[in-house]
Design a protein around this motif. Structure first.
Motif, mmCIF file in Angstrom:
data_model
loop_
_atom_site.group_PDB
_atom_site.id
_atom_site.type_symbol
_atom_site.label_atom_id
_atom_site.label_comp_id
_atom_site.label_asym_id
_atom_site.label_seq_id
_atom_site.Cartn_x
_atom_site.Cartn_y
_atom_site.Cartn_z
ATOM 1 N N ILE A 270 0.858 -1.352 0.116
ATOM 2 C CA ILE A 270 -0.180 0.023 -0.024
ATOM 3 C C ILE A 270 0.891 1.384 -0.036
ATOM 4 O O ILE A 270 0.599 2.270 -0.765
ATOM 5 N N LEU A 271 1.891 1.252 0.911
ATOM 6 C CA LEU A 271 2.694 2.481 0.883
ATOM 7 C C LEU A 271 3.454 2.665 -0.283
ATOM 8 O O LEU A 271 3.586 3.936 -0.844
ATOM 9 N N THR A 272 4.122 1.762 -0.925
ATOM 10 C CA THR A 272 4.918 1.779 -2.147
ATOM 11 C C THR A 272 3.937 1.999 -3.142
ATOM 12 O O THR A 272 4.418 3.143 -4.406
ATOM 13 N N SER A 273 2.690 1.789 -3.356
ATOM 14 C CA SER A 273 1.762 2.277 -4.344
ATOM 15 C C SER A 273 1.344 3.798 -4.366
ATOM 16 O O SER A 273 1.323 4.233 -5.464
ATOM 17 N N ILE A 274 1.439 4.098 -3.164
ATOM 18 C CA ILE A 274 1.024 5.452 -2.892
ATOM 19 C C ILE A 274 2.280 6.370 -3.190
ATOM 20 O O ILE A 274 2.032 7.572 -4.047
ATOM 21 N N ALA A 275 3.341 5.689 -2.948
ATOM 22 C CA ALA A 275 4.600 6.581 -3.444
ATOM 23 C C ALA A 275 4.853 6.537 -4.878
ATOM 24 O O ALA A 275 5.099 7.787 -5.600
ATOM 25 N N ILE A 277 2.362 6.501 -7.147
ATOM 26 C CA ILE A 277 1.149 7.415 -7.805
ATOM 27 C C ILE A 277 1.580 8.727 -7.623
ATOM 28 O O ILE A 277 1.566 9.689 -8.494
ATOM 29 N N GLY A 278 2.230 9.145 -6.216
ATOM 30 C CA GLY A 278 2.583 10.578 -6.215
ATOM 31 C C GLY A 278 3.799 10.950 -7.066
ATOM 32 O O GLY A 278 3.996 11.943 -7.647
#
Length: 321
Positions: A270-275, A277-278
């Motif tokens: 989840i965290l790597t996906s958010i990073a 996308i950013g």
């Protein structure tokens, strides 16, 4: 109103005998369909679905524990520490990377040697070893002598402190090479023109060189952020209280080690996906501000290939002016 089909005169005065095709009768552009790709994609999806079904029904993993522990209080505390370690280490790494990069391209031989030596040491040794050395710094320096204060190293270097120092120092070494590559990619004429205007070296670097170098720095910097986010799991060897540490503690208490590793993996994804996308959003913004066409997001490209009435384009459809 009728459409003329007779000869027409062009801008050069030549007479064209080609008939004028009415707009309603113009041929329609039909996008090329790649049916082979969709058949292959369907086969892969079926295989993945079968694999997921076999794992869910045939494995001995207690999936109900995985679902019930995702939002456990201890996991949430470890998640906050992981995010804090990532953000603080990345900020310190960027600051240190800029400093080392400027030193590396300096005309001062001593500064170049210090920067090169720092990068050589921290890029040439495993980050796990570096974290362990920072945590056991008291073996090298039992006491840290400041000007008027003498501090006990064991009391100063706590697990969280050692984790930040290890991650930030390693990140500074890698970021310095990324930033240096972006700086040297700028045309030297930019610096010469600024010097001719009487600008100082600091203003030239922070007002002219670095803003232009951002476009080539951001993509590898985003990759470094994702890598750093996963590398925070290494601080579990010193018990820094991160996500993986909390997951291992819970798993050791009730013999659910593998289930808790899956819980930790879910949050890392989840965290790597958010990073990611950013990072993509920032790259598109920088591309538009510099007048470059940037790729559409993956979801938009997939939608373009499925719906026939949508325009298929590999680049952003906004007109850049």
């Amino acid at each position: 109103m009728t459409h003329s089909t007779g000869p027409s005169t062009g801008a050069t005065g030549a007479v064209s005998t080609a008939p004028v095709v009415p707009a309603a009768d113009a041929p329609k552009i039909v996008p090329l369909r790649h049916y082979g790709q969709w058949i292959f994609a369907a086969i892969v999806l079926l295989f993945l679905a079968k694999l997921a079904y076999d794992v869910a029904t045939g494995s001995s993993i207690r999936w109900e524990k995985v679902g019930s522990r995702v939002f456990a209080e201890a996991i949430m505390q470890g998640l906050l520490i992981t995010i804090m370690l990532t953000v603080v280490s990345m900020i310190l790494g960027i600051i240190g990377g800029i400093t080392l990069a400027v030193m590396r391209i300096s005309s001062n031989a001593v500064l170049r040697a210090i920067s090169s030596g720092f990068v050589w040491i921290f890029r040439g040794t495993p980050i796990l070893v570096q974290i362990l050395i920072w945590f056991n710094l008291a073996l090298f320096f039992p006491q840290i002598d400041l000007v008027f204060v003498q501090l006990d190293t064991n009391a100063l270097i706590l697990p969280l402190t050692a984790a930040v120092l290890g991650l930030a120092a390693n990140e500074s070494a890698y970021m310095s090479e990324i930033i240096r590559g972006g700086i040297i990619s700028i045309d030297p004429g930019q610096k010469e023109a600024a010097e001719a205007l009487g600008m100082t070296q600091g203003k030239i670097m922070f007002r002219i060189i670095l803003p232009q170098a951002l476009r080539s720095i951001v993509p590898p910097m985003g990759n470094e952020l994702v890598t750093l986010l996963k590398e925070t799991s290494l601080v579990s060897v010193i018990g820094a209280g991160d996500l993986l540490t909390r997951a291992q503690q819970i798993g050791a208490a009730d013999f659910s080690r593998m289930e808790m590793l899956l819980v930790a993996s879910i949050w890392y994804l989840i965290l790597t996906s958010i990073a990611s996308i950013g990072q993509g959003f920032l790259e598109r913004k920088l591309g538009k501000s510099r007048g470059f066409a940037t790729p559409d997001p993956v979801w938009k490209r997939v939608l373009n290939s499925i719906l026939p009435n949508r325009r298929s384009s590999g680049t952003s459809r906004e007109v850049l002016r």
